[in-house]
Structure formats: structure tokens, C-alpha cells
Design an enzyme around this catalytic site. Structure first.
Site, PDB file in Angstrom:
ATOM      1  N   SER A 288      -1.330   0.023  -8.164  1.00  0.00           N
ATOM      2  CA  SER A 288      -2.698   0.239  -7.663  1.00  0.00           C
ATOM      3  C   SER A 288      -3.409   1.190  -8.606  1.00  0.00           C
ATOM      4  CB  SER A 288      -2.630   0.872  -6.273  1.00  0.00           C
ATOM      5  OG  SER A 288      -2.304   2.259  -6.388  1.00  0.00           O
ATOM      6  N   ASP A 289      -4.721   1.303  -8.433  1.00  0.00           N
ATOM      7  CA  ASP A 289      -5.369   2.400  -9.121  1.00  0.00           C
ATOM      8  C   ASP A 289      -5.238   3.614  -8.193  1.00  0.00           C
ATOM      9  OD1 ASP A 289      -8.282   2.538 -11.285  1.00  0.00           O
ATOM     10  OD2 ASP A 289      -6.754   4.028 -10.831  1.00  0.00           O
ATOM     11  N   TRP A 290      -5.654   4.760  -8.673  1.00  0.00           N
ATOM     12  CA  TRP A 290      -5.424   6.024  -7.950  1.00  0.00           C
ATOM     13  C   TRP A 290      -5.931   5.946  -6.509  1.00  0.00           C
ATOM     14  CZ3 TRP A 290      -3.905  10.961 -10.241  1.00  0.00           C
ATOM     15  CH2 TRP A 290      -3.943  12.006  -9.321  1.00  0.00           C
ATOM     16  N   GLY A 291      -5.007   5.810  -5.572  1.00  0.00           N
ATOM     17  CA  GLY A 291      -5.400   5.821  -4.169  1.00  0.00           C
ATOM     18  C   GLY A 291      -6.107   4.559  -3.702  1.00  0.00           C
ATOM     19  N   SER A 292      -6.134   3.520  -4.523  1.00  0.00           N
ATOM     20  CA  SER A 292      -6.966   2.352  -4.179  1.00  0.00           C
ATOM     21  C   SER A 292      -6.440   1.610  -2.960  1.00  0.00           C
ATOM     22  CB  SER A 292      -7.077   1.398  -5.376  1.00  0.00           C
ATOM     23  OG  SER A 292      -5.840   0.779  -5.650  1.00  0.00           O
TER      24      SER A 292
END
Ligand code: GLC
Length: 742
Positions: A288-292
Site C-alpha cells: 500500500s502507500d503510506w496508510g492508504s
């Protein structure tokens, strides 16, 4: 049930555009066997632990995070990867816990944003792309991988391959610009550079194609904003560089923050699973992207953290960066029967596969050698290449006989916020690059002209209305033979979450340049910026402009090399420079419309308050010499489905200096079952010629180069009339026609 399967099949066909072939990469049976054996020993918690990635506290590249007891999580097998942990020593410490104190001793995977260099920083990727030198781009990634692996990294969150056509978006600095064809070639070059021939080599990094997908189409150029585009635009513009990365064997993918047509990409099973994994045959893993994953709640797509964990996992996001939802909810979801252990196993297998390919099970400390780290970081060979890379990246936008400047000059005024600036030369994705290692423009010039009196004055800052420095700057300029103004954007004006609505030179730089220009002396403006700027006034008022982007550690030396003629500028714009923000989005491969643009005719596609043309088109860039390119000659005027066409042009250096020209070939499909762009880049070649020297450049055009997504989304070429354009930028009118027979 039948209906559901049918729906899935149709969605798969539409999304895959039928064009992508299943990639038959060869899994290593020995590695697969080892994974089988290991997974038989793993508990469900330990499997889920492999899907969990947390950031170290070295630096934050996302919203602030709760601190964690990493050591404890690693010992319990609940943490499989970390990002933002730097240095052979720091990574070794954590790796020792993983391989000595956890039950199954599974090595950690360390990832980092190695975007344009690790310690030796290269030009921002948009600048590197302006070189149109794929070998140089690959070599820069190779060096970055050598330095990053020496410092304990296994995995680069790069290349960013998002096509970008809106310069308001801060992340245009991170990619290769507006063109899908060129963006695909750059994606491949960067994957090759990072991954080398064998991921198990000591100096190769797992690469990461990001951000999947269409992140660059964020509405209004505002980061993280909604993306709403047609399936055709998705297939023709935004997917190709990702497919290119898969074809080049990229080890990982990162999902994008944005929603696409109503579905957050972190929940987009159709693209992340059906297309990427099943149709394209991608066998790496997706992070995922940061916290996505957690952001699907504010997206308004999931109501609870558990729902978000379910949606992300079911959509093929194998590893959860920093939202902590997998490690907190997946076990529960398995126990509820909403996620099968078989699905968990697939995600774990993908991650373990990359760890094995990296050789981490053979030698978890292969990348933790402090002596090797010392030898590799900022190695003189790396710095020398960074200087060459920076020279190649720069684009001469205007030159009315001012450049190159004479080295015999007695005195020179150097003015502006980028003149004696180290930090901003690095850009925001500076990795472990340090400002103290940067060669400023002031030092680059002093080094080159030891006997010239350099009169430096900052003049003004990037922002604000403070003109108190003008007097000193104008004074310095008065007593100088020539004036160089180093202007532009600070590093923190482009990059992630750094979008702008006004793309002019910020602050009072315009006023300062105008005051200096009144002195009537030779004046050069060097632009340091992370995106196309709307500088029509500058183009009209000053005699010479050099686009230097944010050129990295050796930027000052490279600019000096160009200003004083040791390097003849050869860069070309990978992204259109609009005249004003009102024209955005503005890109060269636009449609003709039913009333093609003609600024002289009212009822055509145009504006009443601005020319419709760009200030500088895609592919534009001048040299200190001049070139003459002939109209293209074609090997045939009509070709069959199994033929190819040879396009030849004569190129002559008609100037007084040796120089290199990037000859570009564009093709227009005049009529189609859907409307087609006025032209599309299909090839480019660089030629280096002595004054007076002439050569013939040939391109081979295959029928497959003419393929596109037709009305029914079949990817194929359609018979009909075509035009080949060849020239020094995307505006060239040098052309020849041919037809493709049925
Ligand atoms: C950031 C960026 C992504 C980066 C990641 C880790 O938010 O979107 O490109 O790789 O987080 O730093």
C-alpha cells in the site's frame, strides 16, 4: 453465481484491454519449494506479520505515526518489513533481532525512497528524463542501488512511473513527464538500473512501480484528489508505464492513494488483481502507500478499520504500509471466514519470494557491511556521473547570443536565492543526500573561473515581498561584465503534497530580474524548479534562459559547465511548458477536435485572452549550435500488415560548435474508429555532430507501433492514412504520408 462469474470475466476483459498478454516469468522452483516448507511452519499470526510494514523513526514520509516497540513485534514475528531505517548499522541491529530472536528467523525487508539517488543525489527524475538518455538514467539508478544496498536497503520505492500532464501537481518532479511511450522506456530503464541482472547480487535493489494507477490525473493538479477518467485514457495514457515495468520484471508495485472513478485504488480488485496479477502475470507483491488501506475510511468507501483491511486485502494489496490494519484485523477476518488462509498464503508467498530472490535467507547481513558502505557512499565515480547526469538533464530554453559566457570575463554578478544554495538543489526526495555535500552554483563558478571576480548577492528569497536585498544585488550587477540570476522554486515547492495554483516564479524574483535587466548587460536566468513554470514574461524579456531543474549534489558544477561552454546543452523538455495556468492540462498528443485550434479564427478551439500554443512544447530544447533536419523520406508510401517502414532524415550541424540533437519521430493516425491524437512520439535518436557534419538518421516503424485501443477496445492498428513527423521537438512540421493496407 453464473452472472457473477460473467461480470468478473467482462470486467477483466475491459480492464485488461485485451491487449496485455499473460507474462510467463519463470518462477524458481527451488525458491517456491523453500517457501512451501517455510509456510508449513508458520502460524497464521506469523503469516500476517509478513504483511505488516512500519516506518522507522529516522524520517517520516507520511502523516505522523504512533511509535511502536519494533523489537518486540519483530521477536513475535508480527513485523515483516520496515521503511525509513537507514545505515548498515541500524538495519543490522534490527535484522539481528529478526534472525536471532524470532521463532522462524525470517529476515526483515528494508525499503526506502531511493527516488533520484541515495547519498549521491542526481537531478530530480523529471530532470533526468529531460536527458532522453536511457542509458544514463539506468546508470544513475544503478549507482543509487549500489549506495542504498551498501547502507542496508533491499528495496527502493521507485521508479515513480505516473504520467503527469498537470504541472500544478507537485509530484510531476518525480516522474518522466507527459508521454506514455517515453514514460514506458524510462520505467524499464530505471527498473533495470535498480534490479540489475540478479536481485541476489550485493548491489541490486528490488524496485517498485508506483503509484498504481493514474495518480498523476488528480483533479485540478491537487495531490490525493479524485481521479475520474475514461477506461480508454486509463489504457492509453496511465497504464503503459506500469505494464512496461512488469515486462521488465519489476519486483514490487505500490498502490496509489487516489480513487479511480469511485473506487479507491487500495480497493481496486479489477486493476490490482484481475489486470496486474492475473492478466499481466505479475508475481511480485503490492504494497500500500503510506496508510492508504486505512484511508479508505475518509474516502467514504469503508466504514470501519476491519472493513478497510478486508477491502484492501481482497483487492490484492499484499503488504500494509503503516495503517496497521492487517496486523490488527486480518486474523479476525480469517476466523470469520471472510478471508481464507489460502488468500493469506498467496500474499505471504509473494513477499517471501522477493526476500528469497534478494538472497536474504542465504545471508541476511549481505547488505549490512559498514566498511563497504563507507567505500560506496559519495564515491568520486558516483559524483562524477552525477555531474554528467545533471549536465545532460539541463535544457537551453532561450539564447540570444549570450551563452556560452566567456571565461575571460573580469567580473561576474551572481544573484538570486539559488545562487549560493545547497539544500534546495537536492529536491524533496533527497534520500540520505546531505546539503553540505552539494556544490552550489557560486562554488561551481568559482572553481571554473578562479581569476574572475564573482560578485554574489542573494537579492531576495523564494517567497515573500522583501525587496531589501535588491539594492545590494543591483549594485553588484552594476560593476560586473555579465549577470547570472539563479531563480526558481525552493525544494519544498514541488514533490508530495506540494502543489501550486500559480506557476510563475514565486515571491519577488520577477521584480528582481526586471530591475537587473534594466542595466542592459548580458543577463542569463538559470531556473531551478521541480515542474514546468509559466514564464512567458521571462521568455519575452531576457536574452538567455537555462532550465536546470533541481540538479542534485553536483548541480553547481554542472550549471557552470554549461554556462561557460564545457558542456553544450542537449536536454529536451519531457513535459509541456504552458504560457499560463489557464491552459492546463496542455500536452502535445491532444485531439484535433471538430474545430481545430486556430488563434486567428474565431469559431475554433482557442482562447480570447491567450495564445493556445504552449510556451515551450514537449521535446523542445536548444543547443549552442544549430541543426538542419530534412523532411522525412519513407521506404514506401503504402505498407501491408506484415511490413515495416523505414523513415530516413538527414541531419546537419549548421553551427560553429560540436553538438548533439535529439531527432524525434511522431506519427499521426489520421482517421480511426475513435478519434486519434494529432501525433504521438514513436521514436527518438540522438546524434552528435561536428560543425558542418551531416548524417542520416533512420527509424523503423512497425505495424505494431500503430496499434491503439479501437472503438471496441481491441488493441490493434487500423488500415488507413498516416503522417510521419520528424524534427527537433513535438511541433515539427517536417512530414511525409503513408497508408496501411487492410
Ligand atoms: C509516501 C509516498 C510514496 C512513498 C511512501 C513511503 O506517502 O506517496 O511515494 O514511497 O509514502 O515513503
Amino acid at each position: 453465481m453464473v452472472k457473477k462469474i460473467l461480470l468478473l470475466l467482462i470486467s477483466g476483459i475491459v480492464l485488461s484491454g485485451c491487449s496485455a498478454r499473460k507474462q510467463t516469468t519463470h518462477l524458481d522452483p527451488i525458491i517456491e519449494k523453500k517457501i512451501d516448507s517455510l509456510m508449513e511452519l508458520m502460524t497464521l499470526e506469523e503469516k500476517i506479520g509478513q504483511l505488516n510494514q512500519l516506518s522507522g523513526m529516522g524520517e517520516l514520509t507520511g502523516p505522523s505515526i504512533a511509535t511502536s516497540d519494533y523489537a518486540q513485534l519483530i521477536r513475535q514475528g508480527l513485523l515483516g518489513s520496515m521503511l525509513n531505517v537507514n545505515g548498515a548499522k541500524a538495519t543490522r541491529q534490527l535484522q539481528e533481532i529478526a534472525v536471532n530472536e524470532s521463532r522462524l528467523k525470517i529476515p526483515l525487508l528494508f525499503g526506502y525512497d531511493v527516488i533520484h539517488g541515495y547519498k549521491t543525489i542526481f537531478p530530480i527524475p523529471l530532470g533526468e528524463a529531460a536527458s532522453f538518455d536511457l542509458e544514463a538514467i539506468e546508470q544513475a539508478a544503478r549507482i543509487a542501488a549500489t549506495e542504498a544496498t551498501a547502507a542496508g536497503q533491499h528495496w527502493a520505492f521507485a521508479p515513480m512511473v505516473d504520467i503527469a500532464r498537470d504541472p500544478r501537481w507537485g509530484r510531476v518532479m518525480e516522474g518522466a513527464g507527459e508521454d506514455p511511450y517515453y514514460g514506458s522506456l524510462v520505467a524499464k530503464a530505471r527498473v533495470r538500473g535498480f534490479q540489475g541482472k540478479n536481485l541476489a547480487d550485493k548491489n541490486t535493489l528490488a524496485a517498485c512501480a508506483k503509484h498504481f494507477v493514474a495518480y498523476g490525473a488528480a483533479m485540478a493538479g491537487r495531490d490525493y484528489n479524485t481521479v475520474d477518467i475514461s477506461d480508454r485514457t486509463l489504457q492509453e495514457v496511465y497504464l503503459p508505464p506500469f505494464k512496461a515495468a512488469v515486462d521488465e520484471g519489476v519486483a514490487t508495485f505500490m498502490v496509489a492513494f487516489n480513487e479511480l472513478n469511485g473506487t479507491p485504488m487500495s480497493a481496486h480488485r479489477g486493476l490490482n488483481v484481475d489486470l496486474l496479477k492475473n492478466t499481466w502475470g505479475f508475481e511480485g507483491f503490492m504494497v500500500s502507500d503510506w496508510g492508504s488501506v486505512g484511508e479508505m475510511i475518509p474516502h467514504g468507501y469503508c466504514a470501519t478499520p476491519e472493513e478497510a483491511a478486508l477491502a484492501g486485502f481482497k483487492a490484492g494489496v499484499d503488504m500494509d504500509m503503516e495503517s496497521r490494519l492487517y496486523v490488527n484485523h486480518l486474523k479476525n477476518l480469517v476466523e470469520k471466514g471472510l478471508v481464507s488462509e489460502k488468500e493469506i498464503n498467496d500474499a505471504v508467498r509473494r513477499i517471501l519470494r522477493i526476500k528469497y530472490r534478494l538472497g536474504l535467507f542465504d545471508d541476511p547481513f549481505r547488505y549490512c557491511d559498514t566498511a563497504y558502505e563507507k567505500e560506496m557512499l559519495l564515491n568520486p565515480r558516483h559524483l562524477e556521473f552525477a555531474r554528467i547526469s545533471a549536465c545532460k538533464s539541463m535544457v537551453l530554453l532561450k539564447n540570444q547570443g549570450i551563452l556560452p559566457l566567456s571565461r575571460e570575463m573580469r567580473s561576474l554578478a551572481l544573484i538570486g536565492p539559488m545562487a549560493d544554495n545547497q539544500q534546495d538543489m537536492l529536491g524533496t526526495w533527497q534520500g540520505q543526500g546531505e546539503a553540505r555535500h552539494v556544490v552550489t552554483l557560486l562554488n561551481g563558478i568559482k572553481e571554473k573561473l578562479p581569476n574572475t571576480r564573482i560578485l554574489y548577492a542573494k537579492g531576495c528569497d523564494f517567497t515573500g515581498n522583501d525587496r531589501s536585498g535588491f539594492a545590494e544585488a543591483i549594485n553588484a550587477a552594476r560593476s560586473a561584465d555579465a549577470i547570472i540570476v539563479a531563480a526558481g522554486e525552493s525544494a519544498m515547492m514541488s514533490g508530495e503534497a506540494l502543489c501550486r495554483t500559480n506557476l510563475d516564479l514565486p515571491g519577488v524574483q520577477k521584480d528582481l530580474i526586471r530591475e537587473l535587466n534594466k542595466l542592459g548587460k548580458p543577463l542569463v536566468v538559470v531556473l531551478f524548479n521541480g515542474r514546468p513554470l509559466t514564464i512567458e514574461w521571462l521568455d519575452q524579456e531576457v536574452p538567455a534562459i537555462l532550465e536546470a531543474w533541481l540538479p542534485g549534489t553536483m548541480g553547481g558544477s554542472a550549471v557552470a559547465d554549461i554556462l561557460f561552454g564545457d558542456y553544450n546543452p542537449s536536454g529536451k523538455l519531457p513535459m509541456t511548458f504552458p504560457r499560463n495556468v489557464g491552459q492546463i492540462p496542455l500536452f502535445y498528443y491532444h485531439k484535433n477536435t471538430g474545430r481545430p485550434t486556430n488563434d486567428a479564427v474565431r469559431y475554433t478551439s482557442r482562447y480570447i485572452d491567450s495564445p493556445s500554443t504552449p510556451l515551450y512544447p514537449f521535446g523542445y530544447g536548444l543547443s549552442y549550435t544549430t541543426f538542419e533536419i530534412s523532411a522525412p523520406e519513407l521506404s514506401a508510401t503504402s505498407i501491408g500488415q506484415n511490413d515495416s517502414l523505414v523513415v530516413s532524415v538527414k541531419v546537419k550541424n549548421t553551427g560553429t560548435r560540436k553538438g548533439s540533437e535529439l531527432v524525434q519521430m511522431y506519427v499521426q493516425d489520421k482517421f480511426g474508429s475513435v478519434t486519434r491524437p494529432v501525433r504521438e512520439l514513436k521514436g527518438f535518436k540522438r546524434v552528435e555532430l561536428e560543425p558542418g557534419q551531416e548524417t542520416v538518421v533512420k527509424f523503423t516503424l512497425r505495424v505494431s507501433d500503430l496499434a491503439f485501443y479501437t472503438a471496441d477496445m481491441t488493441f490493434k492498428a487500423e488500415p488507413g492514412d498516416f503522417v510521419v513527423y520528424v524534427g527537433s521537438d513535438s511541433n515539427t512540421q517536417l512530414q511525409a504520408g503513408f497508408s496501411l493496407k487492410p
